[in-house]
Write a protein that holds these residues in place. Structure first.
Motif, PDB file in Angstrom:
ATOM      1  N   ARG A  41      21.297   1.865  50.953  1.00 10.97           N
ATOM      2  CA  ARG A  41      21.667   2.673  52.123  1.00 10.97           C
ATOM      3  C   ARG A  41      23.176   2.786  52.270  1.00 10.97           C
ATOM      4  N   ALA A  42      23.888   1.722  51.936  1.00 11.98           N
ATOM      5  CA  ALA A  42      25.351   1.757  52.020  1.00 11.98           C
ATOM      6  C   ALA A  42      25.922   2.771  51.028  1.00 11.98           C
ATOM      7  N   TYR A  43      25.390   2.780  49.815  1.00 13.34           N
ATOM      8  CA  TYR A  43      25.848   3.752  48.827  1.00 13.34           C
ATOM      9  C   TYR A  43      25.482   5.180  49.241  1.00 13.34           C
ATOM     10  N   ALA A  44      24.292   5.353  49.787  1.00  9.92           N
ATOM     11  CA  ALA A  44      23.882   6.678  50.246  1.00  9.92           C
ATOM     12  C   ALA A  44      24.795   7.166  51.368  1.00  9.92           C
ATOM     13  N   ALA A  45      25.123   6.271  52.297  1.00 10.67           N
ATOM     14  CA  ALA A  45      26.004   6.630  53.404  1.00 10.67           C
ATOM     15  C   ALA A  45      27.413   6.958  52.922  1.00 10.67           C
ATOM     16  N   ALA A  46      27.810   6.351  51.793  1.00  9.25           N
ATOM     17  CA  ALA A  46      29.146   6.598  51.244  1.00  9.25           C
ATOM     18  C   ALA A  46      29.228   7.914  50.473  1.00  9.25           C
ATOM     19  N   ARG A  75      10.512   2.530  44.765  1.00  5.56           N
ATOM     20  CA  ARG A  75      10.190   2.820  46.166  1.00  5.56           C
ATOM     21  C   ARG A  75      11.401   2.603  47.070  1.00  5.56           C
ATOM     22  N   LEU A  76      12.130   1.514  46.843  1.00  7.76           N
ATOM     23  CA  LEU A  76      13.295   1.217  47.676  1.00  7.76           C
ATOM     24  C   LEU A  76      14.376   2.291  47.512  1.00  7.76           C
ATOM     25  N   ALA A  77      14.661   2.677  46.280  1.00 15.46           N
ATOM     26  CA  ALA A  77      15.690   3.696  46.050  1.00 15.46           C
ATOM     27  C   ALA A  77      15.262   5.040  46.643  1.00 15.46           C
ATOM     28  N   LYS A  78      13.992   5.379  46.484  1.00 15.04           N
ATOM     29  CA  LYS A  78      13.490   6.667  46.962  1.00 15.04           C
ATOM     30  C   LYS A  78      13.518   6.754  48.485  1.00 15.04           C
ATOM     31  N   SER A  79      13.404   5.630  49.162  1.00 13.24           N
ATOM     32  CA  SER A  79      13.370   5.626  50.622  1.00 13.24           C
ATOM     33  C   SER A  79      14.686   6.086  51.245  1.00 13.24           C
ATOM     34  N   THR A  80      15.763   6.144  50.449  1.00 10.57           N
ATOM     35  CA  THR A  80      17.041   6.626  50.972  1.00 10.57           C
ATOM     36  C   THR A  80      17.063   8.145  51.106  1.00 10.57           C
ATOM     37  N   GLY A  81      16.113   8.836  50.476  1.00  6.09           N
ATOM     38  CA  GLY A  81      16.092  10.291  50.527  1.00  6.09           C
ATOM     39  C   GLY A  81      16.976  10.942  49.478  1.00  6.09           C
TER      40      GLY A  81
END
Length: 214
Positions: A41-46, A75-81
């Motif tokens: 999530r931190a990487y996605a937000a960045a 599953r975890l990676a995909k949950s970031t959208g």
């Protein structure tokens, strides 16, 4: 020219979050998934457009439940959208004749990883590779077991050589012959040291180039 942004290191981030020495970070996909998800999530937000699964070393040579670990990682990676890059690292063994692992066995190890993680992934990212023979095994496994784009990143030294001696031109020629979709570098060298390698690889390929310096 279109630029796409990937995320960064998973291991470093997990260590800063308290991963113990000797622990296999991939197992956290099951034992402490929130810690892994926080990094994603931190990487996605960045601004990362691709999130790399925490599956780098999840193969049967290192753990018994590798398929379960990989499925959880996807599953975890995909949950970031975001788009998901299925992370495939080296087996951890040298292939014959330099080591003890048969080429066919390496292909089988990589095939298991691909089959466990292809559903839900957008690309296969074969990364941190230093042996053209092992790269070939991983790419063949991907090509034979899924229809996803295949990206390959390698570790070269400052002289532009892989651990097993191949130069950039040789590695690129092999990978283009195998039909990969993007080629580049990761780990090993820092940004300044990697720049000359990028200039060199541009001479030999028209494929998209991936740059993930240390």
């Amino acid at each position: 020219m279109k630029i796409k942004f990937f995320d960064g290191s998973m291991g470093t981030m997990l260590q800063s979050a308290g991963l113990g020495a000797g622990e296999l970070p991939e197992l956290l996909n099951i034992t402490d998934s929130e810690k892994v998800l926080a990094v994603h999530r931190a990487y996605a937000a960045a601004g990362s457009e691709y999130i790399t699964t925490n599956t780098f070393g999840a193969n049967r040579l290192k753990m018994e439940n590798c398929a379960e670990v990989i499925k959880a990682g996807v599953r975890l990676a995909k949950s970031t959208g975001k788009k998901v890059a299925l992370d495939i690292g080296p087996t951890g063994k040298l292939l014959k004749p330099m080591g003890e692992l048969d080429f066919e066995d390496a292909v089988a190890v990589f095939a298991e990883m691909i089959n466990a993680g292809k559903d839900g992934s957008d690309v296969v990212l074969i990364e941190t590779m230093s042996d053209t023979y092992e790269i070939k095994a991983a790419v063949l496994a991907a090509k034979e077991n899924c229809d996803l784009p295949v990206f390959v990143t390698m570790i070269f030294d400052e002289k532009g050589r892989l651990l097993t001696g191949a130069n950039i031109k040789t590695a690129v020629s092999m990978l283009e012959g195998l039909g990969v979709d993007a080629i580049g570098f990761n780990c090993g060298l820092g940004p300044a040291e990697t720049l000359p390698l990028v200039e060199e690889i541009r001479k030999w390929t028209s494929l998209p180039i991936i740059v993930q310096p240390n």
